[in-house]
Motif scaffolding. Sequence first.
Motif, short mmCIF file in Angstrom:
data_model
loop_
_atom_site.label_atom_id
_atom_site.label_comp_id
_atom_site.label_asym_id
_atom_site.label_seq_id
_atom_site.Cartn_x
_atom_site.Cartn_y
_atom_site.Cartn_z
N GLU A 129 37.88 31.18 46.01
CA GLU A 129 39.12 31.20 46.92
C GLU A 129 39.79 30.08 46.99
O GLU A 129 41.22 29.82 46.84
CB GLU A 129 38.61 31.56 48.42
CG GLU A 129 38.23 33.01 48.54
CD GLU A 129 37.68 33.17 49.98
OE1 GLU A 129 37.76 32.29 50.94
OE2 GLU A 129 37.07 34.09 50.16
N LEU A 168 41.83 29.68 43.54
CA LEU A 168 42.90 30.74 43.68
C LEU A 168 44.05 30.25 44.36
O LEU A 168 45.10 30.55 44.28
CB LEU A 168 42.53 32.14 44.12
CG LEU A 168 41.73 32.61 42.97
CD1 LEU A 168 40.66 34.12 43.52
CD2 LEU A 168 42.17 32.87 41.52
N THR A 226 47.99 29.88 43.26
CA THR A 226 49.17 30.42 43.89
C THR A 226 50.18 29.38 44.19
O THR A 226 51.39 29.60 43.75
CB THR A 226 48.91 30.96 45.25
OG1 THR A 226 47.69 32.07 44.80
CG2 THR A 226 49.87 31.40 45.92
N ARG A 270 44.63 30.98 34.14
CA ARG A 270 45.81 31.76 33.93
C ARG A 270 46.99 31.17 32.94
O ARG A 270 46.93 29.95 32.97
CB ARG A 270 46.44 32.20 35.32
CG ARG A 270 45.52 33.00 36.38
CD ARG A 270 45.48 34.58 35.79
NE ARG A 270 44.57 35.20 36.74
CZ ARG A 270 43.51 35.42 36.76
NH1 ARG A 270 42.51 34.89 35.71
NH2 ARG A 270 42.84 36.44 37.65
N ASN A 273 38.20 34.85 34.40
CA ASN A 273 37.85 35.38 35.79
C ASN A 273 36.26 35.02 35.78
O ASN A 273 35.81 34.63 34.80
CB ASN A 273 38.06 36.90 35.99
CG ASN A 273 39.26 37.07 36.30
OD1 ASN A 273 40.10 36.43 37.03
ND2 ASN A 273 39.98 38.35 36.07
N SER A 283 36.96 37.20 41.15
CA SER A 283 38.10 36.65 41.31
C SER A 283 39.12 37.71 41.17
O SER A 283 39.79 37.58 40.20
CB SER A 283 38.38 35.33 40.19
OG SER A 283 37.81 35.85 38.87
N TYR A 337 42.36 38.54 41.24
CA TYR A 337 43.54 38.14 41.51
C TYR A 337 44.46 38.46 40.19
O TYR A 337 44.13 38.87 39.15
CB TYR A 337 43.42 36.48 41.25
CG TYR A 337 44.32 35.60 41.58
CD1 TYR A 337 44.79 35.27 42.81
CD2 TYR A 337 45.32 35.07 40.41
CE1 TYR A 337 45.78 34.25 43.09
CE2 TYR A 337 46.20 34.06 40.96
CZ TYR A 337 46.66 33.94 41.93
OH TYR A 337 47.59 32.78 42.40
#
Length: 379
Positions: free
Chosen positions: A165, A168, A172, A246, A355, A368, A370
């Motif tokens: 978390e 992530l 974001t 990512r 991931n 994950s 997302y």
Amino acid sequence: MLTLEGCRDRQNRLRAKLSAEGIDAVVLTDHLEIYYLTGVLLCAFPAFHFPAFLYFETDGGSWLAAHTGEGDALVDDRVTYEWHIMSTMNPDPVRQLDKAVASRLSGGKPVSRIGWQEEGLDRLLAETVDARLSPDAWAPVDDLLAGLHKRKDADELALLRKSVEVDLAAYTRAQEVIEPGVNELDVLAEAQQAAMKEAGEVVYHGGDYRAGVIGGTARDRKIEAGELYIIDAQSTYRGYWSDLARTFAVGGQPTDLQTSVYEHLAAILRDVPGLVRPGESATGLWKTIDARIREHTHLADSGLIHHGGHGVGLRAHEAPDINRDRDAVFEVGDVFSCEPGAYSDDLRAGIRLENTFAVTPEGVETLSDYPLDIMPFKG
């Protein structure tokens, strides 16, 4: 933090393994192993490191020597040494620790066979143990400990989920600031701040933060429209790591080739839960991913040029290693990342997606959850 109940279970499993190996006691100096067994995190990465020493008897009994007696630890006794003078750190913490260990071991019962970590025990401490306890033999326990780490307990999974978390939250925020002309260092700084806000405390967040290249730490450089920005970053939360990746199109206008390769890799990553079974080879998964990548005409000759992922836990890289050249076997309790990637000059410069997964009795869970989208999300 790790729970004392979880630590007790891990101590029991360790004692059973030590007994089977005929080892009377073990000495541990790696602060991660000490945390794993006792529940006290003496120093979290990347804070100042102070040496410590755990003495753990197979038939019961344990004590911990460290720079502090703070925190709940599942041991029978605590010993401290002086780490500072008026808040100035002493330059010889290992020697200070050794004095405390020598005093505590004086008069201790001799042992026949003692376990130790080849990766971590200082010679000074080893000589003190040898002089005080006179063991007949020293037995390395590194592989034994590594085997224990493959099975993640409930308290470990809780920390791993929180670490994910935290990571992530950084992703974001990074997406929100990715624009042509933005400095890579500013993208990283914004992501780091978001990670700490999510954690509610100081944590580490970093990794690959360069645009237009395969990887590397953030530079004092402005990102450019048309580049692909690979962010392959790790966070730590109370001793446990997360590792995710990512890739984003800078400027929000990916080429047809960039989009096609991205969708190809994303489909492979989504299929990972169905590709892993307990008892199966991790090298087999690497070969499957490599073959799948080569199904794209642009990637037919390159395939997967690096590992396909790795275990994650108290260390950023653990078993199982999803690797062409080093095999492992998936087991229930494993937590691992998987990261298919593809690179070329035409892609400017490539795509990597990652991931984290947990192998459970019911199947493989994605930790994950997302979005996978080449377009940066602007919340």
